[in-house]
Motif scaffolding. Structure first.
Motif, PDB file in Angstrom:
ATOM      1  N   ARG A   1     -26.376   2.300  60.806  1.00  0.00           N
ATOM      2  CA  ARG A   1     -27.380   3.280  60.394  1.00  0.00           C
ATOM      3  C   ARG A   1     -26.810   4.704  60.470  1.00  0.00           C
ATOM      4  O   ARG A   1     -27.059   5.524  59.591  1.00  0.00           O
ATOM      5  CB  ARG A   1     -28.636   3.158  61.257  1.00  0.00           C
ATOM      6  CG  ARG A   1     -29.607   4.295  61.032  1.00  0.00           C
ATOM      7  CD  ARG A   1     -31.031   4.015  60.738  1.00  0.00           C
ATOM      8  NE  ARG A   1     -31.474   2.713  60.387  1.00  0.00           N
ATOM      9  CZ  ARG A   1     -31.817   2.364  59.149  1.00  0.00           C
ATOM     10  NH1 ARG A   1     -31.710   3.223  58.164  1.00  0.00           N
ATOM     11  NH2 ARG A   1     -32.280   1.168  58.889  1.00  0.00           N
ATOM     12  N   GLU A   2     -26.052   5.005  61.514  1.00  0.00           N
ATOM     13  CA  GLU A   2     -25.460   6.345  61.631  1.00  0.00           C
ATOM     14  C   GLU A   2     -24.457   6.608  60.508  1.00  0.00           C
ATOM     15  O   GLU A   2     -24.413   7.722  59.971  1.00  0.00           O
ATOM     16  CB  GLU A   2     -24.785   6.507  62.989  1.00  0.00           C
ATOM     17  CG  GLU A   2     -25.762   6.616  64.142  1.00  0.00           C
ATOM     18  CD  GLU A   2     -25.090   6.602  65.494  1.00  0.00           C
ATOM     19  OE1 GLU A   2     -25.482   7.413  66.343  1.00  0.00           O
ATOM     20  OE2 GLU A   2     -24.169   5.772  65.707  1.00  0.00           O
ATOM     21  N   VAL A   3     -23.666   5.604  60.146  1.00  0.00           N
ATOM     22  CA  VAL A   3     -22.726   5.770  59.035  1.00  0.00           C
ATOM     23  C   VAL A   3     -23.502   6.067  57.755  1.00  0.00           C
ATOM     24  O   VAL A   3     -23.163   6.986  57.005  1.00  0.00           O
ATOM     25  CB  VAL A   3     -21.832   4.522  58.868  1.00  0.00           C
ATOM     26  CG1 VAL A   3     -20.997   4.615  57.595  1.00  0.00           C
ATOM     27  CG2 VAL A   3     -20.923   4.336  60.077  1.00  0.00           C
ATOM     28  N   ALA A   4     -24.566   5.304  57.507  1.00  0.00           N
ATOM     29  CA  ALA A   4     -25.377   5.519  56.304  1.00  0.00           C
ATOM     30  C   ALA A   4     -26.004   6.910  56.306  1.00  0.00           C
ATOM     31  O   ALA A   4     -25.998   7.607  55.283  1.00  0.00           O
ATOM     32  CB  ALA A   4     -26.455   4.439  56.207  1.00  0.00           C
ATOM     33  N   THR A   5     -26.533   7.329  57.439  1.00  0.00           N
ATOM     34  CA  THR A   5     -27.142   8.657  57.548  1.00  0.00           C
ATOM     35  C   THR A   5     -26.105   9.740  57.265  1.00  0.00           C
ATOM     36  O   THR A   5     -26.364  10.688  56.516  1.00  0.00           O
ATOM     37  CB  THR A   5     -27.752   8.847  58.953  1.00  0.00           C
ATOM     38  OG1 THR A   5     -28.764   7.859  59.150  1.00  0.00           O
ATOM     39  CG2 THR A   5     -28.338  10.244  59.127  1.00  0.00           C
ATOM     40  N   GLY A   6     -24.921   9.592  57.848  1.00  0.00           N
ATOM     41  CA  GLY A   6     -23.853  10.565  57.630  1.00  0.00           C
ATOM     42  C   GLY A   6     -23.423  10.633  56.175  1.00  0.00           C
ATOM     43  O   GLY A   6     -23.235  11.726  55.618  1.00  0.00           O
ATOM     44  N   LEU A   7     -23.294   9.485  55.544  1.00  0.00           N
ATOM     45  CA  LEU A   7     -22.897   9.466  54.135  1.00  0.00           C
ATOM     46  C   LEU A   7     -23.956  10.096  53.238  1.00  0.00           C
ATOM     47  O   LEU A   7     -23.620  10.814  52.283  1.00  0.00           O
ATOM     48  CB  LEU A   7     -22.622   8.036  53.680  1.00  0.00           C
ATOM     49  CG  LEU A   7     -21.248   7.491  54.019  1.00  0.00           C
ATOM     50  CD1 LEU A   7     -21.121   6.045  53.591  1.00  0.00           C
ATOM     51  CD2 LEU A   7     -20.158   8.332  53.375  1.00  0.00           C
ATOM     52  N   ARG A   8     -25.211   9.829  53.540  1.00  0.00           N
ATOM     53  CA  ARG A   8     -26.284  10.432  52.731  1.00  0.00           C
ATOM     54  C   ARG A   8     -26.234  11.955  52.830  1.00  0.00           C
ATOM     55  O   ARG A   8     -26.399  12.658  51.844  1.00  0.00           O
ATOM     56  CB  ARG A   8     -27.642   9.889  53.161  1.00  0.00           C
ATOM     57  CG  ARG A   8     -27.880   8.471  52.679  1.00  0.00           C
ATOM     58  CD  ARG A   8     -29.277   7.957  53.024  1.00  0.00           C
ATOM     59  NE  ARG A   8     -29.416   6.586  52.600  1.00  0.00           N
ATOM     60  CZ  ARG A   8     -29.372   5.535  53.425  1.00  0.00           C
ATOM     61  NH1 ARG A   8     -29.235   5.703  54.723  1.00  0.00           N
ATOM     62  NH2 ARG A   8     -29.504   4.312  52.945  1.00  0.00           N
TER      63      ARG A   8
END
Length: 193
Positions: free
Chosen positions: A176-183
């Motif tokens: 989830r943190e990776v996805a949040t960072g990429l967004r």
């Protein structure tokens, strides 16, 4: 199962138990229950056998962590499919840790072995197109440059994520943190464009 297949299975077992750098020819022969000389007969050298075993294992690992990207949620968006894959990568840091470590060892070997470097480069190229297709529906034949670029970014994320989880699982990012960072990065890139 013939000696060739026994050696492959034994080499994979040694990679998991001893790692790339610490596996000897005798270790492989013992694990395969095969004569020592069959390594050179079938593979030419211990290094070639270990390289083949590692690459086959990494291909299997790649398929495992990519599996379900489209099958589990065929109608989901690319972000959801990617986040699901990153979660499987994180989980594999526990379940497949010896294999992931062996993969890191192989990268170090690539510096001094043209064969290892070439085989890893080919495996990376296959993974790039597979990731672009699995996660984004971008086929390499249709959109070659875009597929390669998207797959390359995912490859960088996979490498960075696995390394962080190997070194410091307590503070490594979640899927989830990776996805949040990429967004957030994507938003910033869009606003700068």
């Amino acid at each position: 199962m013939g000696h060739r297949e026994q050696l492959m299975a034994g080499a994979k077992r040694c990679l998991e138990e001893r790692g790339f750098a610490r596996t000897t020819s005798r270790d492989i022969a013992a694990a395969a229950n095969a004569p020592l000389g069959t390594i050179n007969y079938h593979y030419g050298s211990k290094e070639r056998l270990l390289n083949a075993a590692l690459l086959e294992s990494l291909d299997e690992w790649s398929e495992k962590v990519r599996s379900g990207s489209t099958e589990a949620a065929p109608d989901s968006d690319a972000g959801t499919r990617a986040e699901s894959m990153w979660a499987r990568i994180i989980e594999s840091g526990t379940t497949d840790r010896p294999l992931v470590v062996a993969g890191v060892e192989a990268l170090a070997q690539a510096e001094r072995s043209v064969d290892v470097r070439q085989q890893l480069a080919e495996a990376f190229e296959r993974a790039r197109t597979a990731l672009a297709a699995d996660l984004h529906g971008i086929e390499g034949t249709e959109e070659g440059e875009v597929a390669r670029a998207v797959g390359s970014v995912h490859m960088a994320l996979v490498a960075g994520l696995t390394q962080q989880w190997l070194v410091d699982p307590e503070r490594a990012p979640s899927a989830r943190e990776v996805a949040t960072g990429l967004r957030r990065i994507a938003q910033a890139l869009e606003s700068d464009a």
